[in-house]
Design a protein around this motif. Sequence first.
Motif, PDB file in Angstrom:
ATOM      1  N   ASP A  53     -61.790  67.837 122.846  1.00 12.86           N
ATOM      2  CA  ASP A  53     -60.279  67.079 122.879  1.00 12.86           C
ATOM      3  C   ASP A  53     -60.377  66.136 122.412  1.00 12.86           C
ATOM      4  N   HIS A  54     -61.474  65.279 122.080  1.00 13.16           N
ATOM      5  CA  HIS A  54     -61.399  63.797 121.532  1.00 13.16           C
ATOM      6  C   HIS A  54     -61.536  64.598 119.934  1.00 13.16           C
TER       7      HIS A  54
ATOM      8  N   TYR B  62     -60.004  66.779 118.663  1.00 16.52           N
ATOM      9  CA  TYR B  62     -58.660  67.449 118.521  1.00 16.52           C
ATOM     10  C   TYR B  62     -57.222  66.086 117.984  1.00 16.52           C
ATOM     11  N   MET B  63     -58.044  65.013 119.126  1.00 19.25           N
ATOM     12  CA  MET B  63     -56.556  64.028 119.516  1.00 19.25           C
ATOM     13  C   MET B  63     -56.788  63.090 118.135  1.00 19.25           C
TER      14      MET B  63
ATOM     15  N   PRO C 207     -54.906  68.522 123.887  1.00 22.36           N
ATOM     16  CA  PRO C 207     -54.181  67.386 124.493  1.00 22.36           C
ATOM     17  C   PRO C 207     -53.252  67.422 125.546  1.00 22.36           C
TER      18      PRO C 207
ATOM     19  N   ASN D 277     -61.502  70.387 127.269  1.00 21.29           N
ATOM     20  CA  ASN D 277     -62.003  70.408 125.819  1.00 21.29           C
ATOM     21  C   ASN D 277     -60.685  71.622 125.498  1.00 21.29           C
TER      22      ASN D 277
ATOM     23  N   ASN E  33     -55.981  62.532 126.550  1.00 20.11           N
ATOM     24  CA  ASN E  33     -56.456  63.804 126.733  1.00 20.11           C
ATOM     25  C   ASN E  33     -57.047  63.778 128.294  1.00 20.11           C
TER      26      ASN E  33
ATOM     27  N   TYR F 290     -52.081  72.815 122.870  1.00 23.88           N
ATOM     28  CA  TYR F 290     -52.326  71.749 123.576  1.00 23.88           C
ATOM     29  C   TYR F 290     -52.066  71.672 124.782  1.00 23.88           C
TER      30      TYR F 290
END
Length: 432
Positions: free
Chosen positions: A417-418, A420-421, A338, A335, A401, A369
């Motif tokens: 994270d998901h 963000y990516m 990436p 979290n 990720n 990142y």
Amino acid sequence: MKLNYAKDLIDFIDKSPSQFHAVYESEKELIENGFIKLNKAEKWKLEKGGKYFITNNSSSFIAFEIGSGDITQEGFRIIGSHTDSPTFKVKPNPEIDVEGSYIKLNTEMYGGAIASSWFDRELSIAGRVSIKSDDPLKPIEKLVNVDKDLLIIPNLCIHMNREVNDGYSFNNQKDMLPLLSTINEQLEKDNLLVKIIAEELDLKFDEILDFEVYIYNRKKGSLVGLNQEFISIGKLDNLGMVHASIKAICESGDSVATKVIVANDNEEVGSMTKQGANSPMLKNLLERIIIAMDLDREDFHRTLSNSFIISADMAHALHPNYSDKHDPSNRPIVNKGPIIKIAAKQSYVSDAMTIGAFKSICNEAGVPYQTFVNRSDMRGGSTIGPITTQQVDIPSLDVGNPVLGMHSCRELAGVDDHYYMIKVFKKFFDYK
Ligand SMILES: [Zn+2]
């Protein structure tokens, strides 16, 4: 928004018990978003702004949207991922009779699965079968998912395996075979699995020519943690990145560049197949795009020189119980965004220029990142980036990720994270 993406990912993986199902689900989403499936045997006429896709072996796909700019100048913006995950593949003639009492199935490991994660779980099989047709060279293909708790690999009790908690070495031919049934008078045990599959598909047993099925974990994915910040489910490596790339190509705005997402199969077993990253699949498709736009081979190479690939495959987060396993100065956390993967031996293709480009896009997208490198005394893994760039001469980097328990049948990733990516991928596609 974050939670919606996480729930959508869980739903996508729950519906994808094999790579064939993952491609089927991807196809559905692409068609819903206006993408047209191209037939590889036909001559293509492609238009600017047009959205198209192809599948290969029903286990890999490439989707693309032609940009509004001069393609030779704006190039291809490509995101790569893979559809397969470690599991067990069912062998031909799989039924093994144990002392006239049990039927278990003969399997072999696919990829580098964590064997211990597969014990004492409700399991079933999914994949595809080939069915007799009028053309012997073209059997009919059908997906199959036996939608019930069909199999289980029971642990051996600790009383007969005292060393199980001291680092037991599992033998794939002995320890890992799933139990299917007890034997009684009614059970017709010959060709039992094909009969189960035939019944599931409403076919006659002798219509099925062959099967390609894998074991999968029946438990649905879930959100875990005090704030529901973790995603717990199998196949995050690498359906997490497949899902993120589909969202990005469908939800990003108009682009001058041509957006491409490619999801290869067989990464977990070395990529050396016609549907794997070590095949001409991507190169051929990119060339066909150029030809179908009435351009020539030199234009193709000019376009490649203006292109960029993000190779996306899940990455190792710092493990709370094993922080000593990680590099001392690069400590990616779930979290926190990436991860850019870096290796001196080039098992990851990231270099200063491509990393610089990715960082700039993260900055524009407002996404943090992190960096991953192996400890210098550990070999680590590899991914599709180095293999893809042996096929096409395009600058690239490897990202992914953060995930814990990679290759367990239940992996753990981050909700943030998901999101963000997907945000970074969208920015990669639609920045001007
Ligand atoms: Zn992977």
